[in-house]
Design a protein around this motif. Structure first.
Motif, mmCIF file in Angstrom:
data_model
loop_
_atom_site.group_PDB
_atom_site.id
_atom_site.type_symbol
_atom_site.label_atom_id
_atom_site.label_comp_id
_atom_site.label_asym_id
_atom_site.label_seq_id
_atom_site.Cartn_x
_atom_site.Cartn_y
_atom_site.Cartn_z
ATOM 1 N N ALA A 1 -66.014 21.165 -23.756
ATOM 2 C CA ALA A 1 -64.585 21.325 -23.469
ATOM 3 C C ALA A 1 -63.893 19.968 -23.405
ATOM 4 C CB ALA A 1 -64.402 22.085 -22.155
ATOM 5 N N LEU A 2 -64.563 18.987 -22.822
ATOM 6 C CA LEU A 2 -64.004 17.642 -22.750
ATOM 7 C C LEU A 2 -63.879 17.022 -24.138
ATOM 8 C CD1 LEU A 2 -65.949 16.366 -19.618
ATOM 9 C CD2 LEU A 2 -63.480 16.648 -19.761
ATOM 10 N N ASP A 3 -64.896 17.221 -24.983
ATOM 11 C CA ASP A 3 -64.839 16.688 -26.350
ATOM 12 C C ASP A 3 -63.687 17.315 -27.129
ATOM 13 O OD1 ASP A 3 -67.038 15.235 -25.667
ATOM 14 O OD2 ASP A 3 -68.476 16.462 -26.792
ATOM 15 N N ALA A 4 -63.516 18.621 -26.959
ATOM 16 C CA ALA A 4 -62.421 19.299 -27.653
ATOM 17 C C ALA A 4 -61.066 18.784 -27.176
ATOM 18 C CB ALA A 4 -62.525 20.814 -27.435
ATOM 19 N N ALA A 5 -60.943 18.541 -25.860
ATOM 20 C CA ALA A 5 -59.685 18.001 -25.328
ATOM 21 C C ALA A 5 -59.443 16.589 -25.840
ATOM 22 C CB ALA A 5 -59.728 18.011 -23.798
ATOM 23 N N ALA A 6 -60.500 15.783 -25.922
ATOM 24 C CA ALA A 6 -60.355 14.418 -26.424
ATOM 25 C C ALA A 6 -59.879 14.421 -27.872
ATOM 26 C CB ALA A 6 -61.691 13.677 -26.300
ATOM 27 N N VAL A 7 -60.454 15.291 -28.698
ATOM 28 C CA VAL A 7 -60.048 15.372 -30.104
ATOM 29 C C VAL A 7 -58.614 15.863 -30.214
ATOM 30 C CG1 VAL A 7 -60.448 16.623 -32.249
ATOM 31 C CG2 VAL A 7 -62.376 15.672 -30.990
ATOM 32 N N ARG A 8 -58.257 16.864 -29.404
ATOM 33 C CA ARG A 8 -56.898 17.413 -29.471
ATOM 34 C C ARG A 8 -55.853 16.357 -29.112
ATOM 35 N NH1 ARG A 8 -57.801 21.377 -26.477
ATOM 36 N NH2 ARG A 8 -56.997 20.607 -24.490
ATOM 37 N N VAL A 9 -56.089 15.617 -28.041
ATOM 38 C CA VAL A 9 -55.127 14.596 -27.620
ATOM 39 C C VAL A 9 -55.096 13.438 -28.608
ATOM 40 C CG1 VAL A 9 -54.562 12.936 -25.809
ATOM 41 C CG2 VAL A 9 -55.321 15.226 -25.189
ATOM 42 N N ALA A 10 -56.258 12.969 -29.066
ATOM 43 C CA ALA A 10 -56.304 11.851 -30.019
ATOM 44 C C ALA A 10 -55.584 12.218 -31.313
ATOM 45 C CB ALA A 10 -57.747 11.462 -30.300
#
Length: 471
Positions: free
Chosen positions: A14-23
């Motif tokens: 979930a954290l990786d997905a959030a990082a990709v979404r924000v980046a």
């Protein structure tokens, strides 16, 4: 797979997905970002490393624009980034995602222990490498910047033991060339003392720090942070590092008294309790934690001094920038010392001791703000000041070698003696140390040092006639 391990894996995904979404959203607005920790450290260090937030670094001048992007995505700020904010947490702002299970995102424009955020960004972003994270490219630090971040995080670990685990792993898997490059980056962005302090939190790091020729000792606030100090101890260390009494009072006032906006609102409602109650609560909380904080500060102060028997660092240090503030230049409220000076030296002796303490404060402030050339000191009293008394007061104020030499140079100049200030350094292979002394003084600590600078007393010091003592 155990339930705990499954939960950790789901959280990291979930954290990786959030990082990709924000980046990705930032990149769509022409805002570059670098994923500092989390998956970046897991990939670089090569071990199963659980993490609980996303750390994204952006350029300092794009920080406000990046906040706007997060707000448009529906994220909510956990902390408010007030205009002109310069506190210890200036380098980051926390946000939470609007998901059913909120994810914390730390938006960085710098890093703890880094003095020049702009150069830090340039170094990290220019060396960043792109990796695939949940099917999308994300920029992550290279090996050298990973080494730097691991040490800086170990110097400011909070209450977590994870930064030390990361540091041990980084020391084991990253090559020596990465640590040498990390040292150069730390010097360029004003992070040398924090980098060295972080390395010395573990035995292998201390060995690496010696090999790299990093300076010993560290500023007191950084030592308190590295020891996982309490908020009260961090506050005392921050006050200790402020250059003037006025700045200390201003800081205490800001942290004790409600904001002007809140105070005016309460006064408009004629609700004095809304103003006084928070003040009393904060004062009571500070008073309750003060004894423990003082003990923490004393223990940290012993570690803040150089640990290898070398001389104190001065303004011209390996990392550049400002010298550690050290202890306050006042007489620390030691009434016994004042009474002893009065009994043995009388009022003229006390006046000379006070002149010495004030001179140390001024030197510390002037050198920190504008360098050695800005030092200007008032002449000492005409009577009551012998060198032994001045030296004793310098020891009590905790003056470092540069401050001590400048005050003594001023004292000698008032008596018509032109004593030259000398600053010397050791070879980097011997571990970089700097030391200041007056030419002609017996001091075995400068043996083997290469002279870096000589400073004669300013002409006005020699032409100034000592002021007559008041009756």
């Amino acid at each position: 797979m155990s339930d705990h391990r499954h939960a950790v894996l789901v959280t990291c995904l979930a954290l990786d997905a959030a990082a990709v979404r924000v980046a990705t959203a930032l990149r769509a607005r022409d805002i570059d970002s670098v994923l500092l920790k989390g998956a970046a450290l897991r990939l670089r260090l090569g071990y199963e490393r659980p993490y609980h937030d996303v750390d994204l670094l952006v350029a300092p001048e794009r920080f406000v624009a990046a906040q706007d992007v997060l707000a448009e995505l529906g994220h909510q700020p956990v902390t408010v980034d007030a205009p002109g904010h310069t506190g210890a947490d200036w380098h980051e702002q926390q946000w939470r995602t609007p998901d059913a299970v909120p994810v914390k995102i730390d938006l960085h424009r710098g890093f703890a222990g880094v003095a020049d955020a702009e150069r830090f960004w340039v170094a990290v972003s220019s060396r960043a490498e792109r990796v695939d994270l949940v099917g999308r490219p994300v920029a992550v630090p290279d090996a050298a910047c990973t080494a730097l971040l691991a040490a800086l995080h170990a110097a400011n670990p909070g209450r977590s033991a994870k930064p030390l685990v990361d540091l041990v792993r980084a020391l084991d898997v990253l090559p020596a060339t990465a640590w040498r490059t990390a040292t150069e980056i730390a010097r360029d962005c004003g992070a040398t003392s924090a980098f060295a302090l972080g390395l010395r939190q573990v035995d292998a790091g201390a060995t690496r720090a010696r090999q790299l020729g990093l300076p010993p000792g560290a500023p007191l606030p950084q030592v308190v942070a590295a020891r996982g100090g309490s908020p009260a101890a961090r506050g005392l260390a921050r006050l200790d590092g402020l250059p003037t009494v006025r700045s200390r009072v201003r800081d205490l006032f800001r942290r004790t008294v409600p904001s002007p906006t809140a105070a005016w609102r309460a006064l408009a409602r004629r609700d004095l309790r809304a103003v006084t109650a928070p003040c009393l609560a904060r004062v009571g909380r500070h008073a309750r934690h003060l004894p423990g904080a003082v003990r923490e500060l004393r223990a940290a102060r012993r570690l803040a001094a150089p640990t290898d028997g070398g001389p104190s660092r001065v303004f011209l240090s390996a990392g550049g920038g400002r010298a550690p503030a050290g202890r306050s230049g006042r007489l620390h409220g030691d009434v016994g010392a004042v009474l002893r000076v009065l009994r043995r030296r009388g009022v003229p002796g006390l006046r000379s001791a006070l002149w010495t303490a004030r001179s140390v404060r001024r030197v510390r402030r002037q050198v920190a703000s504008a360098g050695l050339a800005a030092v200007r000191l008032a002449p000492p009293p005409a009577t009551g000041a012998d060198r032994a008394l001045v030296c004793a007061t310098l020891r009590r104020t905790g003056a470092n070698c540069l401050e001590r030499s400048l005050v003594l140079q001023r004292w000698h100049a008032a008596r018509g003696e032109a004593r030259t200030l000398v600053i010397g350094v050791t070879a980097p292979s011997a571990g970089f140390h700097a030391h200041a002394w007056l030419h002609g003084d017996p001091d075995d600590r400068h043996d083997g040092m290469v002279e870096l600078l000589r400073r004669s007393p300013p002409p006005e010091w020699l032409s100034t006639v000592p002021a007559p003592a008041r009756p």
